[in-house]
Motif scaffolding. Structure first.
Motif, PDB file in Angstrom:
ATOM      1  N   CYS A 308       0.925  -1.509   0.023  1.00 59.94           N
ATOM      2  CA  CYS A 308      -0.011  -0.063   0.062  1.00 59.94           C
ATOM      3  C   CYS A 308       0.980   1.450   0.058  1.00 59.94           C
ATOM      4  CB  CYS A 308      -0.802   0.071   1.151  1.00 59.94           C
ATOM      5  SG  CYS A 308      -2.062   1.452   1.411  1.00 59.94           S
ATOM      6  N   CYS A 311      -0.177   3.900   3.090  1.00 57.79           N
ATOM      7  CA  CYS A 311       0.210   3.847   4.494  1.00 57.79           C
ATOM      8  C   CYS A 311       1.705   3.211   4.384  1.00 57.79           C
ATOM      9  CB  CYS A 311      -0.744   2.706   4.884  1.00 57.79           C
ATOM     10  SG  CYS A 311      -0.912   1.317   4.641  1.00 57.79           S
ATOM     11  N   CYS A 322      -5.936   1.995   7.670  1.00 58.55           N
ATOM     12  CA  CYS A 322      -5.874   2.371   6.108  1.00 58.55           C
ATOM     13  C   CYS A 322      -7.101   1.755   5.644  1.00 58.55           C
ATOM     14  CB  CYS A 322      -4.509   2.192   5.938  1.00 58.55           C
ATOM     15  SG  CYS A 322      -4.404   2.524   4.126  1.00 58.55           S
ATOM     16  N   CYS A 325      -6.400  -0.032   1.726  1.00 63.26           N
ATOM     17  CA  CYS A 325      -5.769  -1.286   1.602  1.00 63.26           C
ATOM     18  C   CYS A 325      -6.657  -2.236   2.559  1.00 63.26           C
ATOM     19  CB  CYS A 325      -4.433  -1.193   1.995  1.00 63.26           C
ATOM     20  SG  CYS A 325      -3.897  -0.853   3.498  1.00 63.26           S
TER      21      CYS A 325
HETATM   22 ZN   LIG Z   1      -2.961   0.962   3.206  1.00 55.13          ZN
END
Ligand SMILES: [Zn+2]
Length: 394
Positions: A308, A311, A322, A325
């Motif tokens: 991701c 994050c 987050c 994701c």
């Molecule tokens: Zn993420």
């Protein structure tokens, strides 16, 4: 020496031009010297006073004194001078008073802006000439749509790897959209896609029936039909499916596909190419991961995930989970796989012998990538053409 209106002996056009030039030069010189409001009033009276103002003198000394046959020409010039003087006096007083039109422009500037008229005054075309002092029309500059921008950036990554760009029709035949991509008639994989068919095609053989392409993959077959191996192509374009619009679906959306065919292409080439492409696009710190999947036209098939980029793979943003994701630290970004030998069968005649060549293919959705990249939570915003929304990405 202050300007005084001369008596004229010669009323020829050349002499009138000369006299008008002198008068206007004096006018400009006096405008430049105005500093206070009281200067402005004196200036106005000197030029416009009915009794013995300069314009009145011009009328008496030039027009009234002109011989009969020159009266018409002189009259026209005097009128033009009058208009010019009146306009200059008005603008000058406006500026001095700090009126709405002045916007702090110094008096000298106003004169300079008007000076383009001077040349025209003597020629009798003042009344028709264009007022170049009006503000121009501002035409806003366009900018790339966020989805197109994302597509161009992604295509650019593959172009740098030597891929060429191919495009194809959005109205396709069943043959190119399904059959040649190893979706035989009645194959259950056809149900995976809600296809928008063109009406009244039932009288045609199935493979010739028209539909809106559900993926950009038909261009892979079309390209292999006209280009012999080796090929490396990337295919950006619009595709259509019968999905009702919502925050993550649209009946029209975009795809980018890629295809590489050569001798000895392996799954290692696929992984290396896509890993490089994701690092080039999302930044060198992203990691990639593959997990098994299924597509009719590739075998084996895989889904690729990138760590991701929102994050950083931790699944959390500060104390918040987050969302992009789903706290996993990974985002599914594309589907890929080795080209199924059955697909090569359809283009065998053009050098694609599955015993000699192999290849890999991949496809991704730039709309979703743009959503993630720009932190937009509703896909519909991209297609509603609200300029207030789109302007943010310019
Ligand atoms: Zn993420």
């Amino acid at each position: 020496m202050a300007y005084t209106v001369p008596k004229l002996k010669d009323f020829s056009p050349a002499a009138l031009d000369k006299a008008a030039d002198k008068l206007l030069a004096a006018l400009d010189k006096e405008v430049a010297e105005i500093k206070t409001e009281s200067d402005g009033k004196t200036f106005r009276d000197r030029w416009m006073a009915r009794k013995n103002g300069i314009l009145t003198q011009v009328n008496d000394l030039w027009l009234k004194a002109a011989p009969k046959d020159a009266k018409r020409d002189v009259g026209q010039r005097v009128n033009e001078l009058k208009a010019r003087v009146e306009q200059t006096v008005d603008t000058t007083l406006d500026h001095i008073r700090g009126g709405a039109s002045s916007k702090g422009v110094p008096v000298g500037r106003a004169r300079a802006r008007d000076s383009a008229f001077q040349d025209r005054v003597g020629t009798g075309s003042y009344a028709e000439c264009l007022d170049i002092t009006l503000p121009g029309l501002r035409r806003p500059l366009g900018a790339e749509h966020p989805v197109i921008k994302t597509m161009n950036e992604m295509v650019g990554v593959f172009r740098n790897l030597g891929y060429s760009v191919q495009e194809g029709p959005e109205i396709e035949t069943d043959y190119y959209n399904f059959e040649s991509l190893n979706f035989p008639p009645n194959h259950p994989a056809r149900d995976m896609q809600d296809t928008l068919f063109i009406a009244n095609q039932e009288s045609k053989p199935l493979r010739d029936r028209l539909l809106l392409r559900t993926h950009t993959s038909p261009v892979q077959i079309r390209t292999m039909e006209k280009m012999k191996p080796p090929i490396r192509i990337v295919i950006p374009g619009k595709v259509h499916r019968n999905d009702p619009p919502d925050a993550s679906h649209s009946p029209m959306f975009h795809q980018i596909e890629g295809l590489a065919v050569d001798i000895n292409i392996t799954f290692g080439d696929l992984k290396g190419t896509l890993d490089h492409a994701m690092k080039a696009f999302f930044g060198s710190s992203v990691k990639t991961s593959f997990r098994p999947s299924f597509f009719p036209f590739t075998e084996p098939s895989a889904e690729m995930l990138v760590s991701c980029f929102i994050c950083g793979g931790s699944g959390r943003r500060g104390s918040e989970p987050c969302r992009p994701c789903k706290q996993t630290g990974w985002i599914e970004i594309l589907g890929c796989g080795m080209v199924d030998p059955n697909v090569f069968e359809f283009v065998k005649g053009n050098g694609y012998d599955s015993r000699k060549v192999s290849g890999f293919a991949f496809g991704m959705g730039p709309d979703r990538i743009a959503l993630l990249k720009y932190g937009v939570d509703d896909l519909q915003l991209f297609f509603q053409n609200d300029i207030r929304f789109l302007r943010q990405f310019a």
